[in-house]
Motif scaffolding. Structure first.
Motif, short mmCIF file in Angstrom:
data_model
loop_
_atom_site.label_atom_id
_atom_site.label_comp_id
_atom_site.label_asym_id
_atom_site.label_seq_id
_atom_site.Cartn_x
_atom_site.Cartn_y
_atom_site.Cartn_z
N TRP A 148 0.85 -0.97 0.23
CA TRP A 148 0.00 0.23 0.13
C TRP A 148 0.66 1.14 0.02
N VAL A 149 2.14 1.62 1.09
CA VAL A 149 2.75 2.39 0.74
C VAL A 149 3.91 2.51 -0.45
N ASN A 150 3.65 1.68 -1.09
CA ASN A 150 4.34 1.86 -2.78
C ASN A 150 3.52 1.89 -3.55
N ALA A 151 1.91 1.81 -3.89
CA ALA A 151 1.16 2.36 -3.90
C ALA A 151 0.76 3.63 -3.63
N VAL A 152 0.46 4.05 -2.59
CA VAL A 152 1.06 5.33 -2.83
C VAL A 152 1.88 6.06 -3.12
N HIS A 167 16.28 1.57 -4.45
CA HIS A 167 15.17 1.19 -3.43
C HIS A 167 14.89 1.83 -2.27
N LEU A 168 13.82 2.43 -1.64
CA LEU A 168 13.21 2.59 -0.77
C LEU A 168 12.63 1.93 0.38
N GLY A 169 13.96 1.29 1.01
CA GLY A 169 13.27 0.51 2.26
C GLY A 169 12.87 -0.71 1.50
N SER A 170 12.15 -1.72 2.40
CA SER A 170 11.59 -2.87 0.86
C SER A 170 10.45 -3.15 0.41
N GLY A 171 10.83 -3.51 -0.82
CA GLY A 171 9.24 -4.02 -1.70
C GLY A 171 8.92 -2.01 -2.46
N ILE A 172 9.83 -1.29 -1.72
CA ILE A 172 9.46 -0.11 -2.62
C ILE A 172 10.56 -0.07 -3.43
N THR A 173 10.43 0.15 -5.10
CA THR A 173 11.13 0.88 -5.97
C THR A 173 11.41 1.45 -6.85
#
Lengths: 239, 299
Positions: B3-7, B131-137
């Motif tokens: 969700w963070v990634n989506a936002v 990469h910005l933290g885990s799972g966020i590219t």
């Protein structure tokens, strides 16, 4: 009233809004340094005449000569740089601009002798305090002062003032007319549209009365009684 | 963390929408023209970028010093030769003229460039990410588009609020008749505004073509998103346009996370909801709405 001292000469002016004719062969001469009161009933064509002199309304026939040059076809910015400025009816400030920005916009097409901001704030101390405020937040009297200041920023030799006292308290109007008499002593030529006949005749050298788009009376203010002007105003005693 | 990634991805996408929308907002705010060809002009920018970058053999970014002035000039010409004449015939005429222009551009592009989808050469930037933290590219290209949008909007805001040109533009937007009366030359004001609008559209078109693909009909989709960003943000507010674009982008990506099929539908529903609840837009002050309504009543 025509003569070598005339700064403004309007002759045979016809003006239309679509099919509606607002002015019929209007002629008018204004001498340099004089104040002329333009009076008449609502719809007589006073505002139209001022707007046509300022270039906001095209003339279908006739001519406007200013300072010896024919400006009939000139757009407003060219007339302003020659020295004609109009304070429009209803003040018409730019609501989203600050007081100072409104005045600066007035200098956009200024003649070289445009009034600098300091001189304007000296003449209108009450708006100097409000220079950073939006124009729409000011009182009616302050807005009218800004509208006059905006015209002065262009450094006009001929100032056209349309209904500057409308909706204002008498004491405020008194202040505005004092400012105008100061302008006259500085050499400005004024054409004033005013509803208050007595005030108009007191403040001006000449009076011109329009009736249904035609000049019904043009005389020196000292030579006519207010009864004669009222008669011209309502079209009595004609025919 | 999806969700963070989506936002985050949605916000970055919103920057692109805002970049397209700011020209539309400016054109409407100042000239009262709803430019239905705005999206097509953005696509023209992308095609021009394609021609220049393949002819010179360089990434499309290198062609910007040629492309943006050309787009600015095209915008001025459009205003002076076409829209200025249309404006004399009331508010509806420019809508019809730009609608016709949109159809002409789309068909001319099909003839000249075929309907094949194209992409632009974005150089190394197009493929780089961090990469910005885990799972966020985060894609550098998306971030560049977002930052460019912020820079363009800030620049426009500064120009409008600090320069004498900006003062004239705002005065003209407030009251055209009085602007003329106090000596503003409206023609150059309108022409430069149109030039800036088309230049920003072309810049947005370059990002559209580098991030995805485009074809002669892409402009219509682009226009809808730009239009929605302007209305959601509030007409005439540049930062509102950015917020509107971000609202659209976040909605699209977050809903797309649930079900891709509903992503665009959700965006249009958001637009409908804002129109229903706050027709003046989310970021328009009540006073501005009153002023707009007051002007409408007076005019």
């Amino acid at each position: 009233m025509s003569g070598p001292g005339a700064i403004l000469e309007v002759s045979g002016l016809d003006v239309f809004y679509g099919d509606f004719q607002a002015l019929f062969g209007v002629s008018l001469s204004v001498s340099r340094g004089c104040a002329t009161a333009l009076v008449g009933a609502n719809g007589a064509g006073k505002t139209t005449l001022l707007r046509t002199i300022a270039g906001a309304q095209p003339a279908a026939a006739g001519s406007v000569r200013y300072d010896g040059a024919d400006v009939t076809a000139a757009p407003p910015y060219r007339r302003i740089s020659r020295g004609i400025a109009l304070v429009p009816e209803g003040r018409r400030l730019f609501p989203s601009l600050t007081v100072e920005e409104n005045i600066q916009v007035g200098a956009a097409a200024a003649a070289s002798a445009g009034w600098p901001l300091e001189r304007i704030y000296d003449a209108f101390p009450m708006i100097a305090r409000r220079r950073r405020q939006r124009a729409s937040t000011l009182s009616g009297g302050e807005q009218q002062a800004v509208a006059i200041a905006r015209a002065l920023a262009a450094g006009p030799s001929l100032l056209l003032l349309d209904e500057i006292s409308l909706g204002l308290a008498p004491v405020v109007v008194e202040g505005l007319y004092e400012t105008l008499s100061g302008l006259r002593s500085a050499g400005a030529t004024l054409v004033i549209v005013e509803q208050d006949l007595r005030r108009a005749m007191d403040a001006c050298d000449n009076v011109v009365c329009l009736l249904e788009g035609r000049v019904a009376l043009a005389a020196a203010a000292a030579d006519v009684t207010s009864d004669q002007v009222v008669a011209a105003y309502f079209g009595e005693g004609q025919l | 963390m999806n969700w963070v990634n989506a936002v985050i991805q949605g916000m970055l996408l919103g920057g692109q929408y805002a970049l397209i929308a700011c020209g539309l907002s400016l054109t409407f705010g100042v000239m009262r023209i709803v430019n239905l060809a705005h999206g097509d002009l953005a696509v023209c920018g992308a095609y021009l970028g394609l021609v220049l970058s393949s002819a010179l053999g360089v990434p499309v970014w290198v062609t910007l010093p040629l492309l943006l002035p050309a787009a600015f000039g095209a915008g001025m010409a459009l205003q002076l030769l076409l829209l200025r004449r249309a404006l004399r015939h009331g508010v509806l005429a420019p809508v019809l003229v730009t609608f016709g222009l949109s159809i002409m551009i789309e068909n001319l592009l099909q003839v000249a460039a075929t309907a094949d989808p194209r992409g632009l050469n974005g150089g190394a930037l197009a493929l780089a990410s961090f990469h910005l933290g885990s799972g966020i590219t985060v894609s550098w290209l998306f971030l560049t588009a977002f930052l460019t949008a912020c820079a363009v909007l800030s620049g426009l805001q500064l120009l409008l609020s600090r320069t004498s040109w900006g003062r004239k533009v705002r005065a003209t937007a407030d009251d055209l008749d009085t602007a003329r009366l106090v000596g503003i030359r409206v023609r150059p004001v309108f022409a430069t505004v149109a030039g800036i609008a088309v230049a920003t559209a072309a810049l947005a078109g370059i990002f559209i073509g580098t991030i995805g693909t485009f074809d002669p009909l892409t402009g219509t989709d682009v226009l809808i998103f730009a239009f929605e960003a302007v209305v959601i943000g509030g007409i005439g507010s540049l930062w509102g346009t950015l917020a509107g674009g971000v609202a659209l982008g976040v909605t699209q990506v977050v809903v797309g996370e649930v079900n891709q099929a509903y992503a665009v539908l959700a965006v249009n529903l958001l637009f409908l909801a804002v129109l229903t609840v706050r027709p003046g837009g989310l970021f328009t002050s009540r006073q501005a709405v009153r002023e707009i309504q007051g002007q409408g009543a007076a005019g």
